[in-house]
Design an enzyme around this catalytic site. Structure first.
Site, PDB file in Angstrom:
ATOM      1  CG  HIS A 129       9.288  -0.202   1.359  1.00 44.32           C
ATOM      2  ND1 HIS A 129      10.485   0.386   1.700  1.00 44.32           N
ATOM      3  CD2 HIS A 129       9.484  -1.537   1.487  1.00 44.32           C
ATOM      4  CE1 HIS A 129      11.361  -0.541   2.024  1.00 44.32           C
ATOM      5  NE2 HIS A 129      10.778  -1.729   1.898  1.00 44.32           N
ATOM      6  CB  ALA A 149      -0.924   0.000   1.222  1.00 48.63           C
ATOM      7  CB  THR A 150       3.813   2.364   1.513  1.00 49.10           C
ATOM      8  OG1 THR A 150       4.785   1.317   1.487  1.00 49.10           O
ATOM      9  CG2 THR A 150       2.891   2.210   2.718  1.00 49.10           C
TER      10      THR A 150
END
Length: 183
Positions: free
Chosen positions: A91, A88-89
């Site tokens: 990263h 979800a990020t």
């Protein structure tokens, strides 16, 4: 031999001298990592290469481990294995881009690396790419490392440093350069 996107089966290169490979893996997803290791090892065994496995915490550490092993050991090449599944990020983007960039930079320095780090959207895609009977990215990465080793051996040893080289028709005598020589 290997299933995948390409229909070009080049086989594996043959070697007259032993080949030693380091498989550097980030076993973040255990089942995916086991499938990757099995697939890469099968290709290396088929080619008659010896191999050693080095585990690191994550895919960002793979290039660093390869760089260390390249400088401090006697491996002919490396197989980079890992799996990065989008979350979800942002990263995911950092890990995918930076690990790939670092492996490419090592390769440009002459390190023979097959990149089998799987970068996917979901677990189903990862399982498909790790499966030796389906897309077999790890087997493909092992084959790629073997091809780069064969290419390196074909071209032989480095011919010296990089940079400017003196013209062969100019003689340097005690710091003075004499013009072009005639034969």
């Amino acid at each position: 031999m290997m299933a995948g996107h390409s229909d070009n089966d080049m086989g594996l290169p043959a070697f007259d001298k032993p080949v030693k490979i380091a498989i550097v893996i980030a076993p973040y997803y255990t089942a995916i990592a086991k499938a990757q290791l099995d697939a890469a090892r099968a290709v290396l065994d088929q080619a008659g290469a010896t191999h050693e496995t080095i585990e690191v915490p994550g895919s960002l550490e793979i290039p660093t481990a390869i760089g260390i092993a390249h400088r401090l050991s006697n491996f002919d090449g490396f197989v980079a294995l890992g799996c990065v599944i989008r979350g979800a990020t942002s990263h995911y983007d950092v890990v995918v881009n930076e690990s790939s960039r670092a492996l490419t930079l090592l390769g440009m320095q002459g390190v023979c690396i097959g990149n089998g780090i799987i970068t996917v959207e979901n677990r189903e895609q990862a399982e498909e790419r790790a499966d030796a009977a389906r897309l077999n990215t790890a087997g493909g990465a092992a084959a790629a490392a073997l091809y780069l080793i064969a290419l390196t051996r074909r071209f032989g040893q480095p011919k010296g440093g990089v940079g400017f080289k003196p013209r062969p028709d100019v003689i340097e005598v005690a710091g003075d350069t004499k013009g072009p020589t005639t034969a």
